[in-house]
Design a protein around this motif. Structure first.
Motif, mmCIF file in Angstrom:
data_model
loop_
_atom_site.group_PDB
_atom_site.id
_atom_site.type_symbol
_atom_site.label_atom_id
_atom_site.label_comp_id
_atom_site.label_asym_id
_atom_site.label_seq_id
_atom_site.Cartn_x
_atom_site.Cartn_y
_atom_site.Cartn_z
ATOM 1 N N VAL A 1 -22.235 89.799 -4.284
ATOM 2 C CA VAL A 1 -21.454 89.941 -5.522
ATOM 3 C C VAL A 1 -21.965 91.132 -6.334
ATOM 4 N N ALA A 2 -23.275 91.281 -6.445
ATOM 5 C CA ALA A 2 -23.845 92.409 -7.186
ATOM 6 C C ALA A 2 -23.445 93.734 -6.539
ATOM 7 N N ARG A 3 -23.516 93.811 -5.225
ATOM 8 C CA ARG A 3 -23.120 95.033 -4.522
ATOM 9 C C ARG A 3 -21.647 95.352 -4.767
ATOM 10 N N ASN A 4 -20.794 94.321 -4.691
ATOM 11 C CA ASN A 4 -19.366 94.538 -4.929
ATOM 12 C C ASN A 4 -19.099 95.021 -6.350
ATOM 13 N N ASP B 1 -17.343 98.509 -7.325
ATOM 14 C CA ASP B 1 -16.179 98.530 -8.211
ATOM 15 C C ASP B 1 -16.391 99.457 -9.391
ATOM 16 N N ARG B 2 -17.583 99.432 -9.980
ATOM 17 C CA ARG B 2 -17.866 100.297 -11.127
ATOM 18 C C ARG B 2 -17.860 101.763 -10.727
ATOM 19 N N ILE B 3 -18.423 102.063 -9.575
ATOM 20 C CA ILE B 3 -18.454 103.452 -9.117
ATOM 21 C C ILE B 3 -17.041 103.939 -8.827
ATOM 22 N N LEU B 4 -16.246 103.120 -8.131
ATOM 23 C CA LEU B 4 -14.875 103.530 -7.817
ATOM 24 C C LEU B 4 -14.038 103.701 -9.070
ATOM 25 N N SER B 5 -14.152 102.780 -10.027
ATOM 26 C CA SER B 5 -13.354 102.905 -11.251
ATOM 27 C C SER B 5 -13.781 104.136 -12.038
ATOM 28 N N SER B 6 -15.067 104.471 -12.003
ATOM 29 C CA SER B 6 -15.542 105.674 -12.677
ATOM 30 C C SER B 6 -14.960 106.925 -12.020
ATOM 31 N N MET B 7 -14.909 106.933 -10.680
ATOM 32 C CA MET B 7 -14.346 108.079 -9.960
ATOM 33 C C MET B 7 -12.854 108.216 -10.247
ATOM 34 N N ILE B 8 -12.145 107.103 -10.280
ATOM 35 C CA ILE B 8 -10.707 107.129 -10.559
ATOM 36 C C ILE B 8 -10.467 107.639 -11.974
ATOM 37 N N LEU B 9 -11.285 107.191 -12.920
ATOM 38 C CA LEU B 9 -11.146 107.636 -14.300
ATOM 39 C C LEU B 9 -11.388 109.133 -14.407
ATOM 40 N N LYS B 10 -12.418 109.641 -13.727
ATOM 41 C CA LYS B 10 -12.695 111.071 -13.776
ATOM 42 C C LYS B 10 -11.530 111.872 -13.204
ATOM 43 N N ASP B 11 -10.957 111.401 -12.083
ATOM 44 C CA ASP B 11 -9.806 112.088 -11.497
ATOM 45 C C ASP B 11 -8.613 112.080 -12.447
#
Length: 149
Positions: free
Chosen positions: A75-78, A82-92
């Motif tokens: 769960v912690a890894r997921n 999720d946080r890394i992906l949402s951060s990347m999507i936000l930056k894009d």
């Protein structure tokens, strides 16, 4: 750490004892794992560990016979992914906006620089005095009109 449940005289249920034991046994290794995943970001790691333990408390049968260590780490890894992906999507998404739109979003969501209406706070030049607002007309007394988009 000595825990006391608010409104009690220190009495602890069996579920609480199991969660405390789980926290004592797993929080430190889980924290170290998450710190490595986040590249040393200690504050975000604390947030992830707390959220993981909270999810465990809300969703898992902590008194059961099945070990929870693997579940906690997954769960912690997921959450980190999720946080890394949402951060990347936000930056894009931010790169596709005009500089003025990026500034508005930054001021609103990251700097918490908003005015009473929820919009970005206007920047005033140094030495500028704020003028008292003019009295509202009777029609405008009920707040701003609906946006015309």
């Amino acid at each position: 750490m000595n825990w006391t449940v608010m409104g009690s005289s220190g009495a602890v249920s069996a579920r609480e004892r199991v969660m405390r034991a789980l926290d004592d046994e797993q929080a430190s290794p889980l924290y170290n794992y998450v710190v490595r995943l986040l590249g040393g970001d200690l504050h975000r790691a604390e947030d992830v560990v707390q959220e993981t333990l909270l999810r465990c408390w809300r969703t898992q049968d902590v008194g059961g016979s099945e070990p929870l260590r693997g579940w906690l780490f997954r769960v912690a890894r997921n959450m980190v992914v999720d946080r890394i992906l949402s951060s990347m999507i936000l930056k894009d998404a931010m790169q596709g906006l005009s500089p003025k739109h990026r500034e508005v979003l930054y001021e609103t969501y990251y700097s918490w620089q908003v005015d009473a209406r929820g919009g970005p706070r206007a920047r005033r030049p140094a030495g500028h005095r704020q003028v008292a607002p003019a009295p509202c007309s009777a029609g405008a007394a009920h707040g701003p009109a609906e946006p015309a988009w």
